[in-house]
Design an enzyme around this catalytic site. Structure first.
Site, short mmCIF file in Angstrom:
data_model
loop_
_atom_site.label_atom_id
_atom_site.label_comp_id
_atom_site.label_asym_id
_atom_site.label_seq_id
_atom_site.Cartn_x
_atom_site.Cartn_y
_atom_site.Cartn_z
N HIS A 45 16.05 80.88 7.64
CA HIS A 45 17.08 81.93 7.64
C HIS A 45 17.46 82.29 9.07
O HIS A 45 16.74 81.99 10.03
CB HIS A 45 16.57 83.16 6.91
CG HIS A 45 15.31 83.74 7.53
ND1 HIS A 45 15.33 84.49 8.67
CD2 HIS A 45 14.01 83.63 7.16
CE1 HIS A 45 14.10 84.84 8.99
NE2 HIS A 45 13.27 84.33 8.09
N ASP A 325 10.34 79.79 8.52
CA ASP A 325 9.73 78.93 9.54
C ASP A 325 8.47 78.27 9.02
O ASP A 325 8.17 77.12 9.35
CB ASP A 325 9.45 79.70 10.83
CG ASP A 325 8.79 81.05 10.61
OD1 ASP A 325 8.48 81.40 9.45
OD2 ASP A 325 8.59 81.78 11.60
#
Length: 432
Positions: A45, A325
């Site tokens: 994101h 991540d």
């Protein structure tokens, strides 16, 4: 002077190891030889807000006031939405140039598939990306739940936990710190911890004035890990790595969000190297939790299976998956991506908004080939919100799959890549 600049550029191009020469505007010779058939993109994101109000630990850790975020905690900021739209616009130009889609293509459910984790920041990232990618395409962003809840596809949870698994995981994690193990990991980044505490002015913080016991955690290098079934790997509260990771994360996001670099550092004048040190704490935190090989095989399994299925879907042309991540780190490790450090980034592994891109081609021999890169906006592109196109592309860094050979055109055999996915799936099955 002009000659010096040109010579310098040529030298730089020679020594940069294929940075920005992977998934790019391909030469006509390449496009005549290889037909792009499909691309699968796994994205982190874009910029979100942290939990940094005055009542949070981050708020108590510094006397300074954090940036006034344009979104509630953990949600995509307005800047994050703009940056992701720009990424989508670049991918639009890239896909058209590569011949994957015609201009103003209207896709159907077979050729384009977009799935986001059911967190607001992931759903919003997907919507902003698709608005730039196919502005008249009417793409549906699929997500399993109402916001904000973790989807098992993206949740980096442990689905196998046993004494044998924990022992192997800890052995692999301790190896990251050398002879001193976990303590060695912390000691190696102690200078980075010092940069963070200096910027925060921790000694003048509410936490210091009230002698909060959590202040002692900033000097505790004996990090403990927790392993629970159907939970993410996580650190026990009360260690420097856990507490200062949160500060690292918030400072990085503030640096991206706040145009004034001095304000972003609470009045301190920092170099780009200083910001890299701050981000190194967060990178280390990610490595400890998600890049031990056995841990990566465990938590990345759903995404490995899904991406593999998408790459073998006959009608699919473009898949866009939006997670975190931890997803990029664990998938890369599970697939055997060799260690790398990204240029023009302060986060060296999975910068905000970064994307692992797998391209599938058909060659002149009728066989399938693959290229794999990580695509991300440079620090300056993030901070300046630069428009992206084929003349000003994002950073594109080639990832290397250990043990696999590329052909003369820099592509892997798709058969080899499929075997690597199958190996990653077997690695999961072999976890006891």
């Amino acid at each position: 002077m002009k000659r010096i600049l040109v010579a310098g550029a040529l030298i730089l191009a020679f020594f940069l190891p294929q940075t920005c020469f992977g998934q790019k505007q391909r030469s006509q010779e390449f496009k005549d030889k290889y037909k792009l058939k499909e691309a699968v993109v796994l994205s982190r994101h874009n910029i979100r807000s942290p939990l940094s109000d005055s009542k949070s630990d981050l708020g108590q850790m510094t006397p300074h006031e954090w940036t006034k975020w344009t979104a509630p905690k953990s949600e995509l900021t307005l800047r994050g939405g703009v940056l992701e739209t720009q990424m989508g616009q670049y991918f639009r130009k890239w896909a058209e140039d590569a011949g994957l889609f015609p201009v103003n293509h209207t896709p159907d459910a077979d050729d384009v598939n977009v799935i986001a984790n059911s967190m607001q920041r992931c759903i919003a990232t997907a919507r902003y990306f698709t608005s730039g990618f196919m502005p008249v395409g009417g793409i549906t962003v699929n997500h399993r739940y109402m916001p904000s809840k973790m989807d098992p596809l993206f949740n980096p949870q442990l689905t196998k936990v046993s004494p044998e698994f924990i022992a192997t995981a800890m052995e692999q994690i301790k190896a990251m710190g050398g002879k001193k193990g976990i303590r060695g990991i912390n000691e190696a980044i102690a200078p980075d911890y010092a940069v963070i505490t200096d910027i925060l002015d921790v000694d003048e913080s509410p936490m210091a004035k009230t002698k909060n016991p959590k202040l002692d955690a900033l000097k505790n290098y004996d990090t403990e890990l927790l392993w629970e079934l159907y939970q993410e790997p996580r650190l026990k509260s009360g260690s420097a790595l856990k507490e200062l990771n949160s500060a690292s994360d918030a400072l990085i996001l503030q640096y991206y969000e706040q145009p004034d670099t001095v304000k972003a550092a609470f009045g301190h004048k920092l170099t780009r190297k200083d910001w890299e040190k701050i981000a190194h704490v967060k990178d280390t935190y990610q490595d400890v939790l998600f890049t031990a090989p056995i841990v990566a095989s465990n938590v990345a399994h759903p995404l490995i299976q899904y991406i593999y299925d998408e790459l073998r879907s006959p009608a699919r042309k473009f898949t866009f998956l939006v997670g975190h991540d931890s997803n990029l780190s664990s998938v890369a490790t599970a697939l055997g991506v060799e260690n790398y450090e990204l240029p023009n980034a302060i986060e060296k592994k999975t910068p905000i908004g970064s994307k692992i891109v797998i391209e599938k081609f058909v060659g002149p021999d009728g066989k399938e080939y693959a290229d794999i890169n990580i695509v991300y906006q440079s620090v300056d592109q993030l901070r300046n919100m630069e428009l992206l196109d084929l003349d000003n592309p994002p950073m594109i860094y080639p990832l290397t799959l250990s043990g696999l050979q590329k052909n003369a055109d820099g592509l892997y055999s798709m058969e080899d890549v499929n075997q690597r996915f199958e190996q990653a799936l077997r690695d999961y099955e072999n976890i006891k």
